[in-house]
Design a protein around this motif. Structure first.
Motif, short mmCIF file in Angstrom:
data_model
loop_
_atom_site.label_atom_id
_atom_site.label_comp_id
_atom_site.label_asym_id
_atom_site.label_seq_id
_atom_site.Cartn_x
_atom_site.Cartn_y
_atom_site.Cartn_z
N ASP A 13 1.09 -1.15 0.18
CA ASP A 13 -0.30 0.29 0.46
C ASP A 13 0.74 1.02 0.29
OD1 ASP A 13 -2.42 1.75 -0.07
OD2 ASP A 13 -2.11 1.81 1.83
N PRO A 14 0.83 1.17 -1.23
CA PRO A 14 1.38 0.59 -2.37
C PRO A 14 2.96 0.21 -2.37
CG PRO A 14 2.58 2.99 -2.35
CD PRO A 14 1.87 2.88 -1.13
N VAL A 15 2.68 -0.74 -3.65
CA VAL A 15 3.51 -1.21 -4.17
C VAL A 15 4.95 -0.56 -4.49
CG1 VAL A 15 2.74 -1.54 -6.78
CG2 VAL A 15 4.11 -3.49 -5.45
N THR A 16 5.99 -1.08 -4.14
CA THR A 16 6.89 -0.02 -4.15
C THR A 16 8.43 -0.97 -4.95
OG1 THR A 16 8.22 -0.88 -2.81
CG2 THR A 16 6.87 1.40 -2.12
N ASN A 17 8.99 0.15 -5.74
CA ASN A 17 10.26 -0.53 -6.41
C ASN A 17 11.34 -1.44 -5.52
OD1 ASN A 17 9.68 0.91 -8.80
ND2 ASN A 17 10.84 2.35 -8.38
N GLY A 18 11.16 -1.06 -3.83
CA GLY A 18 11.50 -2.07 -3.49
C GLY A 18 10.89 -3.76 -3.48
N HIS A 19 9.88 -3.45 -3.25
CA HIS A 19 8.56 -4.78 -3.24
C HIS A 19 8.89 -5.47 -4.22
CE1 HIS A 19 5.51 -2.50 -0.73
NE2 HIS A 19 6.43 -4.01 0.53
N LEU A 20 8.66 -5.31 -5.37
CA LEU A 20 9.02 -5.89 -7.13
C LEU A 20 10.88 -5.98 -7.34
CD1 LEU A 20 7.32 -2.85 -9.36
CD2 LEU A 20 6.85 -5.40 -8.31
N ASP A 21 11.85 -5.28 -6.56
CA ASP A 21 13.05 -6.64 -5.82
C ASP A 21 12.82 -7.42 -5.71
OD1 ASP A 21 16.36 -6.04 -6.14
OD2 ASP A 21 16.02 -5.32 -4.33
N VAL A 22 12.05 -7.48 -4.47
CA VAL A 22 12.14 -8.87 -3.63
C VAL A 22 11.51 -9.67 -4.71
CG1 VAL A 22 11.58 -10.01 -1.52
CG2 VAL A 22 13.01 -7.89 -1.39
N ILE A 23 10.61 -8.77 -5.44
CA ILE A 23 9.63 -10.36 -5.98
C ILE A 23 10.41 -11.40 -7.54
CG2 ILE A 23 7.58 -10.53 -7.51
CD1 ILE A 23 6.29 -8.03 -5.10
N GLY A 24 11.34 -10.74 -8.03
CA GLY A 24 11.73 -10.62 -8.95
C GLY A 24 13.09 -11.74 -8.34
N ARG A 25 13.03 -11.22 -7.61
CA ARG A 25 14.37 -11.87 -6.14
C ARG A 25 14.33 -13.54 -6.19
NH1 ARG A 25 17.53 -9.01 -3.11
NH2 ARG A 25 19.06 -10.77 -2.64
N ALA A 26 13.17 -13.99 -5.94
CA ALA A 26 12.02 -14.86 -5.34
C ALA A 26 12.15 -15.64 -6.95
CB ALA A 26 11.19 -14.05 -4.20
N ALA A 27 11.67 -14.55 -7.50
CA ALA A 27 10.30 -15.40 -8.49
C ALA A 27 11.94 -16.87 -8.98
CB ALA A 27 10.28 -14.63 -9.81
N ARG A 28 13.37 -16.40 -9.18
CA ARG A 28 14.19 -16.42 -9.58
C ARG A 28 14.64 -17.82 -9.41
NH1 ARG A 28 16.94 -11.37 -9.65
NH2 ARG A 28 18.48 -12.26 -8.63
N ILE A 29 14.32 -18.24 -7.47
CA ILE A 29 14.74 -19.48 -6.62
C ILE A 29 13.43 -20.42 -6.68
CG2 ILE A 29 16.68 -18.45 -5.70
CD1 ILE A 29 14.95 -18.02 -3.34
#
Length: 170
Positions: A13-29
């Motif tokens: 609330d709201p989604v941030t670039n920090g959230h997206l950074d973690v999501i992108g890294r988690a998606a790789r593993i």
């Protein structure tokens, strides 16, 4: 080979670039990542739950395409471990920004472990460019007319500025 399903919870609330950074890294593993958008009405969210879910879906679509990962965005309320069980997750992803986050997250991981020993908590450090970003600060800066373009993706930027009654930023 074991397939791993992870849950990354938050209010976004709201989604941030920090959230997206973690999501992108988690998606790789992980084989599948479920982003759990918490109701958390007690925090007095800027965006209603449905809009937060829509924004996270829109902002994570490029990550799913780029990584080939399965990313689902689901609203939830209640205990995180209950939600993790419901979606078949064996991993809870938590993002860490700074040392100050660790104490709280460490306690939360311990409590979740007590509730379900089959679910592991994995901490991912935010990249150095995103370590200081928090949704709370983004909202405060936006409300006060400050520039938030480097903290949130474009669609979220536009919607946040509309919500706080501020003009568009470049």
């Amino acid at each position: 080979m074991t397939r791993h399903v992870g849950v990354y919870p938050g209010t976004f609330d709201p989604v941030t670039n920090g959230h997206l950074d973690v999501i992108g890294r988690a998606a790789r593993i992980l084989d599948r990542l479920v982003v759990g958008v918490a109701m958390n009405a007690g925090k007095g969210p800027l965006f209603p739950l449905e809009e937060r879910v829509d924004l996270v879906r829109a902002e994570t679509a490029a990550i799913a395409t780029r990584t080939g990962a399965v990313i689902e965005v689901v609203p939830f309320e209640g205990l995180l471990v209950g939600f993790a069980r419901q979606v078949g997750a064996d991993v809870i992803i938590r993002g860490l920004r700074a040392v100050s986050d660790f104490d709280y997250e460490f306690q939360m991981a311990g409590m979740n472990r007590r509730l379900d020993q089959e679910i592991e908590t994995v901490f991912l450090m935010a990249s150095e460019t995103n370590q200081f970003i928090s949704s709370r600060f983004v909202k405060e800066i936006a409300r006060l007319g400050g520039n938030i373009t480097s903290f949130v993706p474009k669609l979220t930027l536009e919607r946040t500025l509309v919500r706080v009654g501020q003009p568009a930023q470049d």
